[in-house]
Design an enzyme around this catalytic site. Structure first.
Site, mmCIF file in Angstrom:
data_model
loop_
_atom_site.group_PDB
_atom_site.id
_atom_site.type_symbol
_atom_site.label_atom_id
_atom_site.label_comp_id
_atom_site.label_asym_id
_atom_site.label_seq_id
_atom_site.Cartn_x
_atom_site.Cartn_y
_atom_site.Cartn_z
ATOM 1 N N HIS A 35 0.877 -1.203 0.000
ATOM 2 C CA HIS A 35 0.000 0.000 0.000
ATOM 3 C C HIS A 35 0.897 1.231 0.000
ATOM 4 O O HIS A 35 1.503 1.567 1.019
ATOM 5 C CB HIS A 35 -0.901 0.009 1.241
ATOM 6 C CG HIS A 35 -1.875 1.158 1.258
ATOM 7 N ND1 HIS A 35 -3.212 0.990 1.530
ATOM 8 C CD2 HIS A 35 -1.732 2.487 1.020
ATOM 9 C CE1 HIS A 35 -3.831 2.163 1.474
ATOM 10 N NE2 HIS A 35 -2.942 3.103 1.171
ATOM 11 N N HIS A 47 1.572 5.377 -1.683
ATOM 12 C CA HIS A 47 1.252 6.563 -2.500
ATOM 13 C C HIS A 47 2.571 7.183 -2.960
ATOM 14 O O HIS A 47 3.426 7.476 -2.120
ATOM 15 C CB HIS A 47 0.503 7.609 -1.677
ATOM 16 C CG HIS A 47 -0.776 7.091 -1.089
ATOM 17 N ND1 HIS A 47 -1.984 7.254 -1.700
ATOM 18 C CD2 HIS A 47 -1.023 6.392 0.057
ATOM 19 C CE1 HIS A 47 -2.942 6.700 -0.960
ATOM 20 N NE2 HIS A 47 -2.381 6.160 0.103
ATOM 21 N N LYS A 68 -9.332 -0.212 -6.106
ATOM 22 C CA LYS A 68 -9.381 0.404 -4.777
ATOM 23 C C LYS A 68 -10.725 1.073 -4.562
ATOM 24 O O LYS A 68 -11.170 1.872 -5.390
ATOM 25 C CB LYS A 68 -8.252 1.446 -4.658
ATOM 26 C CG LYS A 68 -8.231 2.220 -3.341
ATOM 27 C CD LYS A 68 -7.679 1.393 -2.187
ATOM 28 C CE LYS A 68 -7.843 2.092 -0.832
ATOM 29 N NZ LYS A 68 -6.750 2.979 -0.500
ATOM 30 N N HIS A 125 -10.644 1.099 1.594
ATOM 31 C CA HIS A 125 -10.433 2.075 2.680
ATOM 32 C C HIS A 125 -11.655 1.935 3.586
ATOM 33 O O HIS A 125 -12.742 2.382 3.233
ATOM 34 C CB HIS A 125 -10.303 3.504 2.125
ATOM 35 C CG HIS A 125 -10.006 4.505 3.203
ATOM 36 N ND1 HIS A 125 -8.794 5.149 3.328
ATOM 37 C CD2 HIS A 125 -10.768 4.952 4.230
ATOM 38 C CE1 HIS A 125 -8.828 5.947 4.389
ATOM 39 N NE2 HIS A 125 -10.015 5.854 4.947
ATOM 40 N N HIS A 167 -4.800 -0.644 5.680
ATOM 41 C CA HIS A 167 -4.386 0.063 6.896
ATOM 42 C C HIS A 167 -5.361 -0.104 8.054
ATOM 43 O O HIS A 167 -5.983 0.863 8.484
ATOM 44 C CB HIS A 167 -4.103 1.544 6.626
ATOM 45 C CG HIS A 167 -5.078 2.227 5.692
ATOM 46 N ND1 HIS A 167 -6.432 2.177 5.848
ATOM 47 C CD2 HIS A 167 -4.867 2.979 4.585
ATOM 48 C CE1 HIS A 167 -7.011 2.868 4.891
ATOM 49 N NE2 HIS A 167 -6.094 3.355 4.103
ATOM 50 N N ASP A 173 1.359 2.634 3.528
ATOM 51 C CA ASP A 173 0.493 3.804 3.338
ATOM 52 C C ASP A 173 1.329 5.082 3.395
ATOM 53 O O ASP A 173 0.842 6.128 3.808
ATOM 54 C CB ASP A 173 -0.647 3.843 4.362
ATOM 55 C CG ASP A 173 -1.720 4.855 3.984
ATOM 56 O OD1 ASP A 173 -1.797 5.234 2.797
ATOM 57 O OD2 ASP A 173 -2.469 5.282 4.874
HETATM 58 C C1 NCD Z 1 -3.631 9.046 2.019
HETATM 59 C C2 NCD Z 1 -3.147 10.084 0.995
HETATM 60 O O1 NCD Z 1 -2.619 11.117 1.406
HETATM 61 O O2 NCD Z 1 -3.294 9.841 -0.212
HETATM 62 N N1 NCD Z 1 -3.697 9.670 3.311
HETATM 63 C C3 NCD Z 1 -3.722 9.040 4.502
HETATM 64 O O3 NCD Z 1 -3.904 9.713 5.521
HETATM 65 N N2 NCD Z 1 -3.543 7.747 4.621
HETATM 66 C C4 NCD Z 1 -4.920 8.467 1.578
HETATM 67 C C5 NCD Z 1 -5.318 7.218 2.320
HETATM 68 O O4 NCD Z 1 -4.708 6.159 2.156
HETATM 69 O O5 NCD Z 1 -6.280 7.274 3.094
HETATM 70 ZN ZN ZN Z 2 -3.333 5.057 1.521
#
Ligand code: NCD
Ligand code: ZN
Length: 344
Positions: free
Chosen positions: A13, A15, A99, A136, A174, A247
């Site tokens: 996971h 970003h 997702k 999520h 998460h 995450d």
């Molecule tokens: C994530 C993001 O910034 O893209 N933020 C977070 O707090 N985890 C999005 C997500 O996974 O919820």
């Molecule tokens: Zn995330």
């Protein structure tokens, strides 16, 4: 123990964004992980195979020469996702999953699903194609307390999805509560969960006591201590349903340290090192390899990695910020010392 060699891990996971942020963060992830499940919550979201393939190219461009890193792409499920896009995704070797963001639940989730029941035909198509659904797991009801949103989602929506789609493979992303851990543990083998380093390390005092700490603010929000303990127990249990998903969610420091700061912790700079501290404290370093390198690959039915990484117990200080490409990102544990580091 002073040294630990494990099969190279994957991040299930992650970003990485685009542009300058992507260029800053990609080397950190590629240095430790062989593969990562790339989250599709860009602006605009990655909703088609064509978009995922071009995003994949952009990611590969940002991987430093000499490092082997494979981005595993996901598509963002929206109310207008078509059945034909789902079958196209199922046939594409580079796309691994869809997702589901409840609309409004988190960063860049406004294009998400506002009526989950109305999306059931899409979930049926995912089930038919054996495409994993990454969820999520938070309700978005404004009347629901932010600390209860995951548990309420589990009790209402998730239980219902799992009952209606008995063959659908689901990753509850998460997880942050004892209730979500309990749900995953008691569900069949097709339901798994990722766990972040911040939810293993911190309880909500780390966010709110003695001053508000915006770099510990992420969604789902960090919970009470007994939830953290349930997460550590799950991650270190050796149970194949639980695996590593950082995450890691970079935002420019200026957007985190703000009157209305963005949700997301940046952890890719030291992901494995942070998990190693947690596992060591739980006297479970022998369980790190399963969690980091085997369980996720097995769930996604991908081969386990063949090479290895070595962690050595040599303290180092995390920088206060990563400032490159005219941007600054504040990492988790900024200016603090970490016990472990990856041997280069
Ligand atoms: C994530 C993001 O910034 O893209 N933020 C977070 O707090 N985890 C999005 C997500 O996974 O919820
Ligand atoms: Zn995330």
């Amino acid at each position: 123990m002073k040294k630990l060699t494990i099969t190279r891990p994957d991040d299930w996971h992650l970003h990485v964004r685009t542009g300058a942020i992507l260029k800053t963060v990609m080397p950190h992830t590629a240095r430790q992980f062989a593969r990562a499940i790339i989250m599709p919550n860009l602006k605009p979201p990655v909703t088609t195979v064509a978009q995922a393939l071009s995003y994949r190219e952009e990611i590969l461009q940002a991987v430093p020469v000499g490092l082997n890193f494979t981005p595993l792409m996901t598509l963002y499920l929206t109310g207008s996702t078509s059945a034909s896009e789902i079958s196209k995704a199922a046939e594409c070797e580079h796309v691994q999953a869809f997702k589901l963001y409840p609309a409004g639940a988190t960063t860049h989730s406004d294009a998400g699903i506002s009526d989950i029941k109305a999306a059931y035909p899409l979930l049926a198509a995912l089930e038919k194609h054996d495409m994993p659904l990454l969820i999520h797991g938070e309700v978005t009801d404004e009347a629901c307390d932010i600390f209860d949103r995951e548990q309420v989602f589990v009790d209402t929506t998730l239980t219902d999805i799992s009952r209606n789609f008995p063959e659908l493979r689901i990753v509850v992303e998460h997880v942050t509560t004892a209730e979500a851990v309990q749900f995953v543990q008691s569900a069949g083998a097709r339901i798994a969960a990722t766990i972040t380093p911040q939810h293993l390390m911190f309880n909500r005092n780390a966010l709110l006591a003695g001053g508000i700490r915006p770099h510990h603010y992420c969604l789902p929000i960090i919970k009470r201590e007994h939830h953290r303990q349930a997460l550590v127990a799950a991650a270190t249990s050796g149970h194949p349903k639980f695996f590593l998903g950082t995450d890691s969610a970079p935002h420019p420091t200026s957007l985190k340290e703000a009157a209305c700061g963005c949700a997301g912790c940046y952890s890719a700079h030291a992901a494995l090192e942070l998990y190693a501290e947690v596992f060591e404290r739980a006297d479970a370093l022998d369980k790190l390899e399963g969690f980091a390198s085997f369980h996720g690959a097995d769930f996604y039915r991908l081969p386990r990695n063949l090479d290895a990484v070595t962690l050595v117990k040599t303290p180092w200080k995390v920088p206060g910020a990563y400032s490159e490409h005219s941007l600054s990102i504040t990492p988790l544990k900024a200016n603090e010392e970490l016990a472990w580091q990856i041997q280069q």
